[in-house]
Design a protein around this motif. Structure first.
Motif, PDB file in Angstrom:
ATOM      1  N   VAL A  22       0.870  -1.180   0.000  1.00  0.00           N
ATOM      2  CA  VAL A  22       0.000   0.000   0.000  1.00  0.00           C
ATOM      3  C   VAL A  22       0.902   1.224   0.000  1.00  0.00           C
ATOM      4  O   VAL A  22       1.711   1.407   0.919  1.00  0.00           O
ATOM      5  CB  VAL A  22      -0.929   0.020   1.230  1.00  0.00           C
ATOM      6  CG1 VAL A  22      -1.788   1.278   1.215  1.00  0.00           C
ATOM      7  CG2 VAL A  22      -1.797  -1.232   1.258  1.00  0.00           C
ATOM      8  N   GLU A  57      -5.688  -1.440  -0.202  1.00  0.00           N
ATOM      9  CA  GLU A  57      -5.678  -1.751   1.221  1.00  0.00           C
ATOM     10  C   GLU A  57      -5.445  -3.239   1.412  1.00  0.00           C
ATOM     11  O   GLU A  57      -5.617  -4.039   0.481  1.00  0.00           O
ATOM     12  CB  GLU A  57      -6.989  -1.325   1.885  1.00  0.00           C
ATOM     13  CG  GLU A  57      -8.225  -1.998   1.312  1.00  0.00           C
ATOM     14  CD  GLU A  57      -9.499  -1.564   2.011  1.00  0.00           C
ATOM     15  OE1 GLU A  57      -9.402  -1.130   3.182  1.00  0.00           O
ATOM     16  OE2 GLU A  57     -10.581  -1.671   1.399  1.00  0.00           O
ATOM     17  N   LYS A  76      -7.670  -6.900   6.991  1.00  0.00           N
ATOM     18  CA  LYS A  76      -7.252  -6.898   8.389  1.00  0.00           C
ATOM     19  C   LYS A  76      -8.388  -7.352   9.291  1.00  0.00           C
ATOM     20  O   LYS A  76      -9.565  -7.149   8.987  1.00  0.00           O
ATOM     21  CB  LYS A  76      -6.809  -5.490   8.819  1.00  0.00           C
ATOM     22  CG  LYS A  76      -5.602  -4.949   8.079  1.00  0.00           C
ATOM     23  CD  LYS A  76      -5.280  -3.535   8.533  1.00  0.00           C
ATOM     24  CE  LYS A  76      -4.105  -2.958   7.779  1.00  0.00           C
ATOM     25  NZ  LYS A  76      -3.833  -1.555   8.184  1.00  0.00           N
ATOM     26  N   ASN A  82     -12.506  -5.471   6.833  1.00  0.00           N
ATOM     27  CA  ASN A  82     -12.735  -4.961   5.476  1.00  0.00           C
ATOM     28  C   ASN A  82     -12.713  -6.100   4.459  1.00  0.00           C
ATOM     29  O   ASN A  82     -11.772  -6.224   3.669  1.00  0.00           O
ATOM     30  CB  ASN A  82     -11.677  -3.907   5.116  1.00  0.00           C
ATOM     31  CG  ASN A  82     -10.259  -4.427   5.324  1.00  0.00           C
ATOM     32  OD1 ASN A  82     -10.029  -5.427   6.012  1.00  0.00           O
ATOM     33  ND2 ASN A  82      -9.300  -3.755   4.720  1.00  0.00           N
ATOM     34  N   ALA A  98     -11.611  -5.861   0.751  1.00  0.00           N
ATOM     35  CA  ALA A  98     -10.198  -5.800   0.351  1.00  0.00           C
ATOM     36  C   ALA A  98      -9.735  -7.100  -0.275  1.00  0.00           C
ATOM     37  O   ALA A  98      -8.841  -7.108  -1.130  1.00  0.00           O
ATOM     38  CB  ALA A  98      -9.328  -5.457   1.559  1.00  0.00           C
TER      39      ALA A  98
END
Length: 631
Positions: free
Chosen positions: A550, A587, A590, A618, A621
Motif C-alpha cells: 500500500v 488496502e 485486516k 474490510n 479488500a
C-alpha cells in the motif's frame, strides 16, 4: 548400522521397541547415546534431566562440565589413530582445494581462541560470524566454544540491515567477516555490508576480516583486525570447562510476526542432537565424508560441523553452486572428495534434473551411501530422478525434518526400514511426537498439528532475553506440549508426510523467512505505507515470496518503483530472498484488532477458498486483491 549396534548394546533387537523405550525413558536413552558417543566430561553429571522448572525449561546433564570444542577436535587430535584423519575439506567456487587434518584443525582453533581472548572476548560474550563457506567459519565456531563465548552465525547472503538486526539483539562484541567470496565466477563484496552492519550495531567493538580474495577493501583502523594478524604467534589455550547447559550458540529463526527469534543452544544440547541424528540416524561414522549444500547461517551449517566432528568424520565445505561452471559440479565434488553422505534440497535437484542424466553419468558416484534432504517437501518427480538416475536405485534418500529450535530432526527416514517416496518413516528416537486435531486429541489418517509431548536433548533453551515469547510460541496452546507449526499426516502404512506450515512463515529454497522481516524492509521505503508478504508455490525454489504494498497517498506506483522496491529488498535481505512479484493495492485485509490476514491474501492470489473471513474488518479488500496488477 550404528543405530542397530546401539540397540544391541542395550539388549534390544526390534526397532519399534527401541523407539518406544527412548520416549518412555528419555533419561535412559540420552545417557545411552552420550556414553556410546564416548563424550568426555571434565566433571560427571549428577542427573540426566531435571524438569523442576517445567517441561519448557529442562536442565540436561545436571552439574556436568564439558566443552564441545574439546569433544569435537581435541580428543581426535590427541588420538594417534585419528590425528592425521581429515577433519575438513574446502573447495572454492574457482575449484581451489584446501584440507585440514584433526591435528591441524586443533592448532588453528587454539590460535584463534587465543586471538579472540586478546581482543577481550570473555566467557559468555557474543561473537557474530558473517562469513562465506570457508574453513575460518568452522575455526571461529570452535574457538568461541573453546573459550566459553557464544557465537551467532549469519547467512552470508544477508544484507547489512538483516545482519545488524541480529548483532543488536544479541549485543555482539566482535563481528567476523571476509573481504568477499566468489559465486558463479564473480566477486561478491562482503566487507562493505559488514561495515554497514557494524555501524548500525553499537555493541560491536572489533571487526575481524578474513582475506578470502585479497581484494582492496575499506579499512576502519580503530575497529578492523586482520585474521592472519590476529592468530599470528598465538599459543594454544586450554578449553574452558563449561556447564553442560551453558549457551554456546544463538541462531536466529524467523516467525510470522516481530523480529527474528534468537534460539539459544547449549554445549550438551545442539551438538549431541546433531551428532546423534547424523551418526545414528544417517549412519555417519569415522572415515565417512559428510557434505550438506547449505550456509553456516542456516541450522544445517552448524549441524554439519558437529554432526561430522563429534563422530570423528570428515566434512566438506563448498563455496560454490551446484551447476557452475558445469551442471555436473555437484557430482564432480562427490567423485573428487569421496563424499559418502550428501545433503541436497529438492530445489537443487529440480534445477539439476533440467540438464539431464548425461551430466550425472560423467562422474563416478560409487562412494555415495546416503542422500540427505531437509528444509522443504519433495515432489515425486525430482525424488525419483535423484533415486534412480543419480543414486542408481542403491542410495537411500534420508528425508529429514525438524528445525532450528530442535537442533535437528523430528521426523526422519529410518534406514533400517522401507522408505516410501517423499515420505518419513516416523519420529526420530528420543522425540515423543504426536499428530493432534484442533482440540489437541491424537489423530491418525488425517491431517493434524505436529506436536512433541516431552523435552529432548537439543531443545532450544528459550529465546535470547525473551522467555515469554518462547513460551508463547511453542507452549501456550496445550499445557506441557510443544506445538511445532507443521501440518502432518500418517497413512495406514505408517509413512508420515508434511503437508505444510500451520503459520505464515515462508520457506524459500529451504530457507525460512518471516513475512515481518520482508514487510519491515518494505515499509522502511519512504513511498510505502504498509505491506504484506505471502509464500506461493514455485517450481524451482519450492516457495517464493509475493509482496502486496500500500503506497502513501501522494505516491504513484509504476514499473520503476516496483524494480526499486525489489532491488531494495535484495540489498537489505539478500538477493536470494527477493520476492518473485510485487503488487500495489489500495488496502490490505485486516482483522478488527488490526492484524493483517495473510491467509486471505494468499487465497485471493491463488484463487482458493479463504474459508471463514468473519473476523475481517474490510472483507472487500480480499476481492480487490484478486484484481490487483503489478505496476
Amino acid at each position: 548400522m550404528r543405530m542397530f549396534r546401539l540397540m544391541k548394546k542395550n539388549g534390544i533387537t526390534d526397532y519399534d521397541d527401541f523407539y518406544q523405550r527412548s520416549v518412555r525413558e528419555p533419561a535412559w536413552f540420552w545417557r545411552a547415546v552420550e556414553k556410546d558417543m564416548g563424550l568426555h566430561w571434565f566433571h560427571a553429571y549428577k542427573k540426566v534431566v531435571d524438569l523442576s522448572r517445567g517441561t519448557a525449561w529442562p536442565r540436561w546433564f545436571v552439574d556436568g562440565k564439558m566443552n564441545v570444542a574439546w569433544n569435537s577436535v581435541d580428543r581426535w587430535a590427541e588420538d594417534l589413530g585419528a590425528s592425521n584423519r581429515l577433519a575438513v575439506i574446502w573447495e572454492g567456487d574457482d575449484g581451489s582445494v584446501q584440507k585440514w587434518t584433526y591435528r591441524e584443525l586443533y592448532q588453528a582453533v587454539s590460535r584463534m581462541a587465543a586471538g579472540l581472548t586478546s581482543l577481550g572476548v570473555k566467557e559468555g560474550d557474543r561473537i557474530a560470524i558473517y562469513l562465506p563457506m570457508v574453513v575460518e567459519n568452522v575455526i571461529t565456531i570452535l574457538a568461541a566454544a573453546r573459550i566459553g563465548a557464544i557465537f551467532t552465525p549469519c547467512f552470508s547472503g544477508y544484507g547489512a540491515e538483516a545482519v545488524a538486526t541480529r548483532l543488536r539483539d544479541c549485543e555482539a562484541k566482535v563481528l567476523i567477516t571476509a573481504d568477499g567470496f566468489l559465486r558463479r565466477g564473480k566477486t561478491v563484496n562482503m566487507k562493505e555490508e559488514a561495515d554497514r552492519a557494524a555501524d548500525l550495531s553499537p555493541s560491536v567493538e572489533k571487526v575481524v576480516v578474513v582475506r578470502r580474495l585479497g581484494r582492496e577493501i575499506p579499512v576502519n583502523p580503530g575497529r578492523d583486525v586482520n585474521w592472519d594478524d590476529l592468530i599470528a604467534g598465538k599459543k594454544a589455550l586450554s578449553c574452558v570447562e563449561t556447564q553442560a547447559d551453558a549457551p554456546f550458540m544463538i541462531i536466529y529463526t524467523s516467525g510470522t510476526t516481530g523480529r527474528p527469534k534468537g534460539t539459544v543452544h547449549t554445549h550438551a544440547g545442539f551438538p549431541i542432537k546433531a551428532a546423534f541424528d547424523a551418526g545414528y540416524g544417517m549412519d555417519l561414522d569415522a572415515g565417512d565424508t559428510l557434505f550438506w549444500m547449505t550456509d553456516m547461517g542456516w541450522m544445517m551449517g552448524p549441524w554439519m560441523v558437529f554432526g561430522a566432528l563429534l563422530n570423528g568424520s570428515t566434512m566438506l565445505l563448498f563455496e560454490g553452486t551446484p551447476d557452475y561452471p558445469e551442471p555436473d559440479r555437484l557430482w564432480k565434488l562427490a567423485e573428487d572428495h569421496g563424499i559418502t553422505h550428501m545433503g541436497i534440497s529438492p530445489t537443487a535437484i529440480r534445477v539439476l534434473m533440467k540438464f539431464g542424466e548425461k551430466w550425472v553419468k560423467k562422474q563416478d558416484l560409487s562412494t555415495l551411501k546416503v542422500f540427505g534432504s531437509t528444509g522443504e517437501p519433495w515432489n515425486p518427480e525430482p525424488w525419483h530422478w535423484l533415486f534412480t538416475q543419480v543414486g542408481d536405485k542403491r542410495v537411500p534418500i534420508w528425508n529429514y525434518s525438524g528445525g532450528t529450535e530442535i537442533s535437528g530432526g523430528i521426523l526422519f527416514s529410518n534406514l533400517m526400514k522401507p522408505i516410501a517416496p517423499c515420505s518419513f518413516s516416523g519420529p526420530m528416537p528420543g522425540m515423543d511426537v504426536d499428530i493432534v486435531d484442533e482440540q489437541g486429541k491424537s489423530v491418525r489418517g488425517e491431517v493434524g498439528e505436529l506436536v512433541i509431548r516431552q523435552p529432548w536433548v537439543g531443545m532450544t533453551k528459550g529465546f535470547w532475553n525473551d522467555p515469554e515469547r518462547y513460551e508463547g510460541t511453542y507452549w501456550s496452546r496445550w499445557e506441557g506440549t510443544w506445538v511445532h507449526g507443521d501440518w502432518v499426516q500418517a497413512d495406514e502404512d505408517g509413512f508420515w508426510y508434511i503437508t505444510g506450515r500451520s503459520d505464515d512463515t515462508l520457506k524459500i529454497a529451504g530457507k525460512r523467512l518471516g513475512p515481518a522481516e520482508v514487510e519491515s524492509a518494505l515499509v522502511d521505503h519512504p513511498a510505502v505505507l504498509e505491506a504484506a508478504t505471502i509464500g506461493v508455490p514455485d517450481p524451482d525454489k519450492g516457495e517464493a515470496a509475493v509482496c502486496f504494498v500500500v503506497l502513501k497517498s501522494d505516491v504513484k506506483g509504476d514499473d520503476v518503483l516496483v524494480r526499486e522496491l525489489i532491488a531494495s529488498l535484495g540489498e537489505k535481505l539478500g538477493k536470494a530472498l527477493r520476492p518473485r512479484e510485487l503488487y500495489f493495492v489500495g488496502e490490505l485485509p485486516k482483522t478488527r484488532n488490526g492484524k493483517i490476514l495473510r491467509r486471505a491474501i494468499k487465497a485471493a492470489y491463488t484463487g482458493q477458498d479463504a474459508g471463514d473471513l468473519s473476523s475481517l474488518e474490510n472483507p472487500e479488500a480480499v476481492k480487490a486483491l484478486g484484481k490487483s496488477e503489478a505496476r
